[in-house]
Enzyme design. Structure first.
Site, PDB file in Angstrom:
ATOM      1  N   ASP A  45     -23.499 -19.513  10.102  1.00  0.00           N
ATOM      2  CA  ASP A  45     -22.697 -18.354   9.699  1.00  0.00           C
ATOM      3  C   ASP A  45     -21.370 -18.769   9.051  1.00  0.00           C
ATOM      4  O   ASP A  45     -20.906 -18.145   8.083  1.00  0.00           O
ATOM      5  CB  ASP A  45     -22.447 -17.435  10.914  1.00  0.00           C
ATOM      6  CG  ASP A  45     -21.840 -18.184  12.085  1.00  0.00           C
ATOM      7  OD1 ASP A  45     -22.392 -19.247  12.474  1.00  0.00           O
ATOM      8  OD2 ASP A  45     -20.805 -17.742  12.620  1.00  0.00           O
ATOM      9  N   LEU A  46     -20.765 -19.844   9.553  1.00  0.00           N
ATOM     10  CA  LEU A  46     -19.466 -20.271   9.000  1.00  0.00           C
ATOM     11  C   LEU A  46     -19.634 -20.832   7.583  1.00  0.00           C
ATOM     12  O   LEU A  46     -18.771 -20.639   6.722  1.00  0.00           O
ATOM     13  CB  LEU A  46     -18.807 -21.318   9.901  1.00  0.00           C
ATOM     14  CG  LEU A  46     -18.503 -20.861  11.341  1.00  0.00           C
ATOM     15  CD1 LEU A  46     -18.052 -22.027  12.202  1.00  0.00           C
ATOM     16  CD2 LEU A  46     -17.435 -19.764  11.333  1.00  0.00           C
TER      17      LEU A  46
ATOM     18  N   LYS B 133     -25.084 -42.740   9.423  1.00  0.00           N
ATOM     19  CA  LYS B 133     -26.049 -41.687   9.037  1.00  0.00           C
ATOM     20  C   LYS B 133     -25.334 -40.404   8.633  1.00  0.00           C
ATOM     21  O   LYS B 133     -25.649 -39.818   7.592  1.00  0.00           O
ATOM     22  CB  LYS B 133     -26.971 -41.403  10.235  1.00  0.00           C
ATOM     23  CG  LYS B 133     -27.788 -40.120  10.100  1.00  0.00           C
ATOM     24  CD  LYS B 133     -28.720 -39.910  11.270  1.00  0.00           C
ATOM     25  CE  LYS B 133     -28.176 -39.137  12.426  1.00  0.00           C
ATOM     26  NZ  LYS B 133     -27.955 -37.696  12.198  1.00  0.00           N
ATOM     27  N   ASN B 134     -24.372 -39.990   9.461  1.00  0.00           N
ATOM     28  CA  ASN B 134     -23.775 -38.670   9.243  1.00  0.00           C
ATOM     29  C   ASN B 134     -22.777 -38.643   8.085  1.00  0.00           C
ATOM     30  O   ASN B 134     -22.261 -37.580   7.736  1.00  0.00           O
ATOM     31  CB  ASN B 134     -23.139 -38.150  10.538  1.00  0.00           C
ATOM     32  CG  ASN B 134     -24.214 -37.815  11.560  1.00  0.00           C
ATOM     33  OD1 ASN B 134     -25.395 -37.756  11.223  1.00  0.00           O
ATOM     34  ND2 ASN B 134     -23.817 -37.612  12.815  1.00  0.00           N
TER      35      ASN B 134
ATOM     36  N   ASP C  21     -22.387 -36.795  20.409  1.00  0.00           N
ATOM     37  CA  ASP C  21     -23.527 -37.679  20.146  1.00  0.00           C
ATOM     38  C   ASP C  21     -23.552 -38.894  21.073  1.00  0.00           C
ATOM     39  O   ASP C  21     -24.576 -39.580  21.163  1.00  0.00           O
ATOM     40  CB  ASP C  21     -23.510 -38.143  18.681  1.00  0.00           C
ATOM     41  CG  ASP C  21     -23.778 -36.991  17.727  1.00  0.00           C
ATOM     42  OD1 ASP C  21     -24.554 -36.093  18.094  1.00  0.00           O
ATOM     43  OD2 ASP C  21     -23.196 -36.971  16.628  1.00  0.00           O
TER      44      ASP C  21
ATOM     45  N   ARG D  53     -28.829 -23.763  15.648  1.00  0.00           N
ATOM     46  CA  ARG D  53     -27.919 -24.435  14.702  1.00  0.00           C
ATOM     47  C   ARG D  53     -27.489 -23.386  13.679  1.00  0.00           C
ATOM     48  O   ARG D  53     -28.021 -23.308  12.575  1.00  0.00           O
ATOM     49  CB  ARG D  53     -28.627 -25.620  14.028  1.00  0.00           C
ATOM     50  CG  ARG D  53     -29.219 -26.654  14.982  1.00  0.00           C
ATOM     51  CD  ARG D  53     -28.169 -27.473  15.713  1.00  0.00           C
ATOM     52  NE  ARG D  53     -27.450 -28.397  14.873  1.00  0.00           N
ATOM     53  CZ  ARG D  53     -27.771 -29.685  14.720  1.00  0.00           C
ATOM     54  NH1 ARG D  53     -28.814 -30.175  15.337  1.00  0.00           N
ATOM     55  NH2 ARG D  53     -27.046 -30.479  13.946  1.00  0.00           N
TER      56      ARG D  53
ATOM     57  N   ARG E 157     -34.856 -41.941  13.351  1.00  0.00           N
ATOM     58  CA  ARG E 157     -34.068 -41.090  12.459  1.00  0.00           C
ATOM     59  C   ARG E 157     -32.622 -41.567  12.374  1.00  0.00           C
ATOM     60  O   ARG E 157     -31.931 -41.288  11.392  1.00  0.00           O
ATOM     61  CB  ARG E 157     -34.073 -39.638  12.955  1.00  0.00           C
ATOM     62  CG  ARG E 157     -35.372 -38.903  12.748  1.00  0.00           C
ATOM     63  CD  ARG E 157     -35.246 -37.468  13.188  1.00  0.00           C
ATOM     64  NE  ARG E 157     -34.119 -36.835  12.512  1.00  0.00           N
ATOM     65  CZ  ARG E 157     -33.627 -35.640  12.808  1.00  0.00           C
ATOM     66  NH1 ARG E 157     -34.181 -34.929  13.765  1.00  0.00           N
ATOM     67  NH2 ARG E 157     -32.615 -35.150  12.153  1.00  0.00           N
TER      68      ARG E 157
ATOM     69  N   CYS F 187     -32.884 -26.352  16.976  1.00  0.00           N
ATOM     70  CA  CYS F 187     -33.528 -27.621  17.277  1.00  0.00           C
ATOM     71  C   CYS F 187     -33.382 -27.835  18.761  1.00  0.00           C
ATOM     72  O   CYS F 187     -32.890 -26.966  19.480  1.00  0.00           O
ATOM     73  CB  CYS F 187     -32.919 -28.765  16.475  1.00  0.00           C
ATOM     74  SG  CYS F 187     -31.289 -29.223  17.037  1.00  0.00           S
TER      75      CYS F 187
END
Ligand code: EPZ
Length: 451
Positions: free
Chosen positions: A133-134, A30-31, A313, A130, A405, A125
């Site tokens: 800024d970076l 997924k990622n 995760d 989340r 998901r 979330c």
């Protein structure tokens, strides 16, 4: 997408106490698939992606691309054809972007293609805030002006120039977004303290397959030489180490014997080392990893960390496992502020876990008991499923809209390993029980899962 009532009505019903045994293949990651789909924006042509997992996050990312003018079609199971030649918008709608954090990956790609992106800012979330800024500081280093307008991040720069970007922490999202924005910048961009995750490296591989020039992926220093144009290509997504790890933990928690095929054992090193410390037998052969669990196992102290550290995760499924250890484990979460929210649900199954900030003390109990629980996010869902597989009795797990998901055909794959798991549908109206506050009473009809 399920509506809210359907989401409440659909649950996994799991009869615990059976060992998982057999072989299961790892689906596409997924990622990796999500940022690669976002990166197809750069191609201005047709991209064919193989090994795309069939999960709802992929559906949402496809809808985001379509909202921008792309054509997306599923060629066959797991193969997507994305044509971004007629893309005519750099403003994806909030209704879609808010569904998943990874949707913010389109920002760097849109900025590179149109010199402008207007993307709703991701909120927090259940895992905590989340921040982006970076990402934004990186865009600014490349010469883009960044502002927040009506809730959207607006990044614009007539010409992007390569730059030296040092990340304050090895953020996966910031590394991906800056890499995407830099693909067509003038000159060379160096990202220092970059994320080393295999999914980030896979995105770099895809950019290169489109004619881009990224080097050093998988190391803390990534170099991107800007190119004028990228083209369509055919690409195969890497296997999902997090789903693979969940199945290995499934073997561990049920004292079973599971082989996950089609996975690079190297990307599961931290998990395998941890499971070995607990007493599991882990063997690797080619592109497969086999885990054999034992009924009585040792506790372990673990801290999550950026790759190649223990993956955040897999922290929830690991905690589910450690809740049955012969002793006390200490688990530290170093990536997300609120990644222990699911612990209260595990406690309802009899787990003894105390959380203080980012630390959890997990005292092993003799057994977990059946309960009706609710998954608050994807990986917590994986953890609750594993706990239910090991628990005595029949548990019900809600929140399948989160599990779906990230876990492709979860119940089918678990059933193939010997689990008793079904997707249950409630057909009668949901009525609040008077004796239990807002707890729902759910008369239900259980239907077998379908593919
Ligand atoms: C990715 O999220 C993954 N998501 C997550 O997986 C994973 O848990 C995480 O990396 C860490 O490995 C996807 O790849 C789609 P980060 P991401 O940028 O990119 C803070 C799953 O279940 N931060 O490394 O959001 C941030 O608030 C998901 O598959 C800043 O402060 O991870 C967070 O606490 C969940 N400023 C931490 O860093 C920034 O600009 C990690 O973020 C960026 C991040």
């Amino acid at each position: 997408m399920l509506d809210t009532l359907d989401e409440l009505r659909t649950r996994f019903v799991i009869e615990g106490g059976r060992s998982l045994t057999g072989a299961v293949s790892a689906p596409g990651a997924k990622n990796a698939a999500l940022p690669i789909m976002a990166a197809s924006i750069l191609a201005a042509g047709e991209v064919v992606l193989h090994y795309v997992p069939r999960i709802t996050d992929v559906d949402v990312m496809a809808a985001i691309l379509e909202s921008l003018g792309a054509r997306v079609r599923e060629h066959s199971g797991g193969t997507l054809v994305i044509d971004t030649s007629s893309l005519d918008s750099y403003c994806p709608p909030y209704a879609l972007v808010s569904k998943l954090n990874a949707s913010f990956d389109v920002t760097g790609a849109l900025l590179a293609r149109f010199n402008r992106a207007e993307v709703p800012q991701p909120g927090g979330c259940v895992l905590g805030p989340r921040a982006v800024d970076l990402h934004l500081a990186g865009f600014q280093r490349l010469g883009a002006a960044v502002s927040l307008e009506h809730g959207s991040v607006v990044a614009a720069g007539a010409t992007l120039e390569g730059a030296d970007v040092e990340l304050g922490q090895p953020s996966v999202g910031a590394t991906k977004n800056i890499m995407l924005a830099a693909t067509r910048a003038r000159g060379t961009t160096i990202i220092r303290n970059a994320a080393k995750e295999p999914e980030v490296a896979d995105l770099a591989g895809f950019i290169n397959a489109m004619g881009g020039c990224v080097r050093g992926q998988g190391t803390p220093t990534i170099r991107i030489d800007g190119v004028r144009k990228l083209h369509g290509c055919e690409y195969t997504i890497i296997p999902d180490r997090l789903v693979a790890g969940t199945y290995l933990l499934g073997a561990a928690i049920t004292a079973g014997d599971v082989t996950v095929t089609g996975i690079d054992p190297g990307c599961l090193h931290a998990l395998c080392r941890t499971l070995k410390t607990c007493g599991c037998e882990l063997t690797t052969e080619g592109a497969s990893v086999r885990a054999r669990g034992v009924a009585s196992f040792r506790p372990v102290d673990v801290s999550t960390g950026p790759y190649p550290g223990f993956p955040t995760d897999l922290q929830p499924p690991l905690v589910a496992y450690l809740s049955l250890a012969q002793g006390t484990s200490h688990v530290e979460e170093s990536i997300f502020d609120a990644r222990f929210v699911y612990v209260s649900e595990l406690a309802r199954m009899g787990a003894d876990i105390k959380v203080s900030g980012r630390q959890a003390i997990v005292k092993g109990v003799e057994k977990l008991k059946d309960a009706v629980v609710e998954a608050p996010d994807i990986r917590a869902g994986g953890a609750l499923v594993l706990a239910a597989l090991a628990a005595q009795g029949t548990s019900e797990i809600g929140g399948l809209q989160y599990i779906d998901r990230g876990y492709e055909f979860f119940e089918e794959r678990l059933a193939s390993l010997g689990a008793s798991i079904m997707r249950a549908s409630v057909v009668a109206p949901v009525q609040p029980r008077t004796d239990m506050g807002d707890t729902m009473q759910m008369p239900k009809v259980v239907t077998p899962f379908s593919a």
